[in-house]
Write a protein that holds these residues in place. Structure first.
Motif, PDB file in Angstrom:
ATOM      1  N   VAL A  18       2.549  -5.472  12.815  1.00  0.00           N
ATOM      2  CA  VAL A  18       3.295  -5.302  11.567  1.00  0.00           C
ATOM      3  C   VAL A  18       2.401  -4.763  10.457  1.00  0.00           C
ATOM      4  O   VAL A  18       1.181  -4.908  10.491  1.00  0.00           O
ATOM      5  N   SER A  19       3.042  -4.126   9.497  1.00  0.00           N
ATOM      6  CA  SER A  19       2.394  -3.746   8.248  1.00  0.00           C
ATOM      7  C   SER A  19       3.013  -4.588   7.149  1.00  0.00           C
ATOM      8  O   SER A  19       4.180  -4.990   7.243  1.00  0.00           O
ATOM      9  N   GLY A  20       2.243  -4.849   6.091  1.00  0.00           N
ATOM     10  CA  GLY A  20       2.732  -5.703   5.019  1.00  0.00           C
ATOM     11  C   GLY A  20       3.067  -4.919   3.771  1.00  0.00           C
ATOM     12  O   GLY A  20       2.258  -4.110   3.302  1.00  0.00           O
ATOM     13  N   GLU A  21       4.266  -5.125   3.245  1.00  0.00           N
ATOM     14  CA  GLU A  21       4.642  -4.547   1.961  1.00  0.00           C
ATOM     15  C   GLU A  21       3.889  -5.288   0.858  1.00  0.00           C
ATOM     16  O   GLU A  21       3.862  -6.517   0.836  1.00  0.00           O
ATOM     17  N   THR A  22       3.268  -4.522  -0.038  1.00  0.00           N
ATOM     18  CA  THR A  22       2.445  -5.143  -1.079  1.00  0.00           C
ATOM     19  C   THR A  22       3.246  -5.607  -2.283  1.00  0.00           C
ATOM     20  O   THR A  22       2.744  -6.384  -3.097  1.00  0.00           O
ATOM     21  N   HIS A  23       4.485  -5.120  -2.419  1.00  0.00           N
ATOM     22  CA  HIS A  23       5.339  -5.566  -3.519  1.00  0.00           C
ATOM     23  C   HIS A  23       6.110  -6.807  -3.052  1.00  0.00           C
ATOM     24  O   HIS A  23       6.974  -6.717  -2.183  1.00  0.00           O
ATOM     25  N   ILE A  24       5.774  -7.937  -3.629  1.00  0.00           N
ATOM     26  CA  ILE A  24       6.425  -9.189  -3.246  1.00  0.00           C
ATOM     27  C   ILE A  24       7.612  -9.404  -4.180  1.00  0.00           C
ATOM     28  O   ILE A  24       7.459  -9.700  -5.362  1.00  0.00           O
ATOM     29  N   PHE A  25       8.804  -9.217  -3.656  1.00  0.00           N
ATOM     30  CA  PHE A  25      10.018  -9.247  -4.457  1.00  0.00           C
ATOM     31  C   PHE A  25      10.785 -10.548  -4.220  1.00  0.00           C
ATOM     32  O   PHE A  25      10.657 -11.186  -3.177  1.00  0.00           O
ATOM     33  N   GLY A  47      -2.657  -8.957  -3.331  1.00  0.00           N
ATOM     34  CA  GLY A  47      -4.028  -8.564  -3.608  1.00  0.00           C
ATOM     35  C   GLY A  47      -4.354  -8.510  -5.087  1.00  0.00           C
ATOM     36  O   GLY A  47      -5.512  -8.359  -5.467  1.00  0.00           O
ATOM     37  N   VAL A  48      -3.314  -8.638  -5.935  1.00  0.00           N
ATOM     38  CA  VAL A  48      -3.510  -8.677  -7.384  1.00  0.00           C
ATOM     39  C   VAL A  48      -3.070 -10.042  -7.915  1.00  0.00           C
ATOM     40  O   VAL A  48      -3.848 -10.770  -8.536  1.00  0.00           O
ATOM     41  N   ASP A  49      -1.819 -10.381  -7.638  1.00  0.00           N
ATOM     42  CA  ASP A  49      -1.280 -11.668  -8.085  1.00  0.00           C
ATOM     43  C   ASP A  49      -1.401 -12.753  -7.012  1.00  0.00           C
ATOM     44  O   ASP A  49      -1.220 -13.934  -7.306  1.00  0.00           O
ATOM     45  N   THR A  50      -1.656 -12.352  -5.786  1.00  0.00           N
ATOM     46  CA  THR A  50      -1.800 -13.290  -4.669  1.00  0.00           C
ATOM     47  C   THR A  50      -3.022 -12.882  -3.849  1.00  0.00           C
ATOM     48  O   THR A  50      -3.650 -11.850  -4.121  1.00  0.00           O
ATOM     49  N   ASP A  51      -3.337 -13.671  -2.827  1.00  0.00           N
ATOM     50  CA  ASP A  51      -4.417 -13.291  -1.919  1.00  0.00           C
ATOM     51  C   ASP A  51      -4.095 -11.963  -1.269  1.00  0.00           C
ATOM     52  O   ASP A  51      -2.943 -11.673  -0.920  1.00  0.00           O
ATOM     53  N   GLY A  52      -5.149 -11.154  -1.061  1.00  0.00           N
ATOM     54  CA  GLY A  52      -4.972  -9.863  -0.427  1.00  0.00           C
ATOM     55  C   GLY A  52      -5.177  -9.926   1.080  1.00  0.00           C
ATOM     56  O   GLY A  52      -5.203 -11.005   1.682  1.00  0.00           O
ATOM     57  N   CYS A  53      -5.337  -8.769   1.684  1.00  0.00           N
ATOM     58  CA  CYS A  53      -5.400  -8.661   3.147  1.00  0.00           C
ATOM     59  C   CYS A  53      -6.799  -8.371   3.685  1.00  0.00           C
ATOM     60  O   CYS A  53      -6.951  -8.127   4.885  1.00  0.00           O
ATOM     61  N   PHE A  54      -7.808  -8.360   2.828  1.00  0.00           N
ATOM     62  CA  PHE A  54      -9.166  -8.143   3.327  1.00  0.00           C
ATOM     63  C   PHE A  54      -9.698  -9.462   3.874  1.00  0.00           C
ATOM     64  O   PHE A  54     -10.546 -10.126   3.279  1.00  0.00           O
ATOM     65  N   ALA A  55      -9.166  -9.848   5.014  1.00  0.00           N
ATOM     66  CA  ALA A  55      -9.507 -11.129   5.632  1.00  0.00           C
ATOM     67  C   ALA A  55      -9.179 -11.052   7.118  1.00  0.00           C
ATOM     68  O   ALA A  55      -8.459 -10.157   7.564  1.00  0.00           O
TER      69      ALA A  55
END
Length: 280
Positions: A18-25, A47-55
């Motif tokens: 899967v790919s993750g949408e970065t806009h959390i609506f 990655g701005v308001d929540t934890d990002g994906c560099f993990a």
């Protein structure tokens, strides 16, 4: 790759890519319920308001996940989100049979050049001040590449369009000079697509650049959810844009400082970071 699913997950399974949408609506506000979830009133950015994906691992809500076709290479799948920005921008203007100028030839701008080529633009101008990115633009199908630090983009574009200007311009850099240059090369009745984010307020000559030109001006943010994802998947399936040309560097996740330094230098395309040391 999904390693584990929660009890309330209905359509995804362990092992899915899967790919993750970065806009959390939120899915509940006016914008979300009228087809504009990409500008949700309660928007959070991953990655701005929540934890990002560099993990090594990341928790992703099912409604923000995009199930990838297993035929798409992992590296290409990882670059779908920025390609989606370009697809959304390209969808905002009439490209087929028209001339376009793209100011800012980073990864998203370079993707946009590839799309414009595929969609039948008659002439594609790519403008940047970094030679590496101009080479990317050429590789993706740019017809005329202009180094804004060495040439006057306005004079060059007006010369090559017999003084008419371009049918559409895309501001993809956020650099203040690009806004002025873009509007000055836009023909009367043309379309301006603004995607780049300026670092500070800019001044626009509204009367001469917009009103007297009867220009169509459109701001573009992110992607439409999930309409743009479907369009992006079809673009890749049809081979309209070769994202492998855009992927220029690979790093292990623990080398993130090197990857970020390279990205900030402007001398890279899309950088892939591997959390499991399997890139080489």
């Amino acid at each position: 790759k999904i390693m584990e699913v929660g009890k309330e997950v209905s359509d995804l399974r362990e092992g899915d890519i899967v790919s993750g949408e970065t806009h959390i609506f939120c899915g509940k506000c006016f914008q979300c319920r009228t087809g504009n979830a990409h500008i949700c009133e309660r928007m959070l950015l991953r990655g701005v308001d929540t934890d990002g994906c560099f993990a090594e691992y990341h928790v992703l809500n099912e409604q923000h996940a995009w199930l990838n076709d297993r035929k798409i290479p992992i590296e290409v799948a990882s670059a779908q989100e920025p390609l989606g920005n370009a697809v959304h921008a390209a969808s905002a203007a009439e490209i087929s049979g028209n001339s376009v100028a793209i100011f800012g030839c980073g990864p998203i701008g370079a993707c946009l050049i590839g799309l414009c080529k595929s969609f039948g633009a008659t002439k594609i101008f790519g403008i940047d001040i970094v030679d590496y990115r101009l080479k990317l633009a050429k590789d993706m199908g740019g017809d005329v590449l202009i180094d804004g630090s060495q040439q006057d983009p306005v004079k060059e574009i007006m010369r090559l369009t017999d003084g008419r200007g371009v049918d559409a311009f895309f501001e993809m850099s956020g650099a203040q000079p690009s806004f002025e240059e873009g509007f000055r090369v836009l023909r009367p009745g043309g379309t301006a697509i603004l995607f780049g984010l300026p670092s500070k307020k800019i001044e626009l000559d509204v009367a001469n650049w917009i009103v007297f030109k009867d220009a169509h001006v459109r701001g573009v943010f992110g992607r439409r959810l999930f309409g743009t994802w479907y369009k992006t998947a079809e673009v890749l399936k049809a081979g309209q844009v070769d994202l492998t040309r855009l992927i220029t560097h690979r790093f292990d996740l623990e080398e993130f400082s090197k990857a970020f330094a390279l990205m900030k230098s402007g001398r890279s395309g899309k950088i892939i970071m591997y959390p499991n040391k399997k890139h080489g």
